[in-house]
Design an enzyme around this catalytic site. Structure first.
Site, PDB file in Angstrom:
ATOM      1  N   ASP A   1       0.860  -1.177   0.000  1.00 11.31           N
ATOM      2  CA  ASP A   1       0.000   0.000   0.000  1.00 11.31           C
ATOM      3  C   ASP A   1       0.900   1.232   0.000  1.00 11.31           C
ATOM      4  OD1 ASP A   1      -3.232   0.304   0.796  1.00 11.31           O
ATOM      5  OD2 ASP A   1      -2.029   2.119   1.093  1.00 11.31           O
TER       6      ASP A   1
ATOM      7  N   VAL B   1       1.919   2.839  -6.663  1.00  5.87           N
ATOM      8  CA  VAL B   1       1.816   2.308  -8.025  1.00  5.87           C
ATOM      9  C   VAL B   1       1.775   3.403  -9.077  1.00  5.87           C
ATOM     10  CG1 VAL B   1       0.756   0.148  -7.320  1.00  5.87           C
ATOM     11  CG2 VAL B   1      -0.701   2.127  -7.852  1.00  5.87           C
TER      12      VAL B   1
ATOM     13  N   TYR C   1     -14.569   7.422 -14.183  1.00 13.46           N
ATOM     14  CA  TYR C   1     -14.435   6.209 -13.383  1.00 13.46           C
ATOM     15  C   TYR C   1     -14.980   5.007 -14.139  1.00 13.46           C
ATOM     16  CZ  TYR C   1     -15.013   2.973  -9.441  1.00 13.46           C
ATOM     17  OH  TYR C   1     -14.964   1.881  -8.621  1.00 13.46           O
TER      18      TYR C   1
ATOM     19  N   THR D   1     -16.644   0.833   1.762  1.00 11.57           N
ATOM     20  CA  THR D   1     -15.199   1.047   1.816  1.00 11.57           C
ATOM     21  C   THR D   1     -14.946   2.551   1.920  1.00 11.57           C
ATOM     22  OG1 THR D   1     -14.858   1.363  -0.569  1.00 11.57           O
ATOM     23  CG2 THR D   1     -14.913  -0.915   0.247  1.00 11.57           C
TER      24      THR D   1
END
Length: 258
Positions: A43, A68, A155, A190
């Protein structure tokens, strides 16, 4: 004879879970470790990844800092982590705006994490797996890759694009023994959906859309990850596994009378 009792076991496998500091990534890492895998919990937020490790079996999980969006960091990860048998990436972002309100900066931000970073990860770790002759890559699309609503343009485009990227990777890497699949969650509680949960009417409307009439917890996605990582899915590649509570199967707007 196939050992069906251990079909979902991952003993001896090294799994890299990117985005494991919270949400679906965290629960996936814990579930994979519970099935015997050695899990690297990667992460950008290292303390969050360390919290995931603390919640599981310490001998099976290790935290690793990885951004990333940094191509060099991905290259280093390939060198530092050694053989990765399974790659799972869940990290994503969203900017909820109508198309006419979107800025170029908003567009670049969403595409960079949701699509470009995924491309770089598939290239880097897919190459390693292909050379070794085996592997499983699991990326996270969304119901928004299929069904859309106002404010989800970029998205949704990245999540649809990710499916086609992973399908192409499945076609190209399949002859080398590498499986590549996508999971398409529905509405899951989440950090990415906190904005919706804070609005009760919005939250309730989403809950009522699916066949089950509720949201999912992130732990309810972990079984799909274990399945696609394991030998139980040895002939599954190029697929999109919907874990959406029936969202894409039913209309959901009205229950007509008999």
């Amino acid at each position: 004879m196939t050992d069906y009792a251990n079909l979902f076991r991952l003993d001896g496998k090294h799994v890299l879970v990117i985005g494991s500091g919270s949400g679906i990534g965290r629960e996936s890492a814990l579930a994979l470790a519970a099935h015997g895998a050695r899990v690297t919990c990667a992460d950008r937020d290292l303390p969050a990844a360390e919290q995931t490790v603390a919640q599981g079996n310490g001998s099976q999980l290790v935290a690793y800092e990885l951004d990333v969006l940094d191509d060099d960091a991905i290259t280093r990860a390939v060198d530092e982590l050694g053989d990765v048998d399974v790659l799972v990436f869940t990290a994503a972002t969203n900017v909820r705006k109508r198309i006419l309100d979107y800025t170029s900066e908003d567009f670049d931000r969403v595409v960079a994490l949701n699509l470009r970073a995924s491309f770089q990860l598939v290239r880097a770790f897919g190459k390693q797996m292909a050379e070794r002759g085996s592997g499983s890559i699991i990326g996270f699309s969304s119901i928004r890759g299929t069904t859309v609503e106002p404010g989800q343009s970029v998205y949704a485009a990245t999540k649809a694009g990710l499916v086609q990227l992973l399908r192409t990777a499945a076609a190209e890497l399949g002859p080398s023994g590498v499986r590549v699949n996508a999971i398409a969650p529905g509405v899951v509680e989440t950090p990415l959906t906190a904005q919706i949960k804070a609005n009760q009417a919005w939250y309730d409307a989403y809950a009522q859309k699916g066949a089950l009439g509720r949201w999912a917890g992130p732990e309810e996605l972990a079984g799909a990850v274990v399945y696609l990582a394991s030998d139980a899915a040895s002939f599954v590649t190029g697929s999109v596994l919907a874990v959406d509570g029936g969202w894409t199967a039913v209309d959901g707007r009205f229950d007509p009378p008999n």
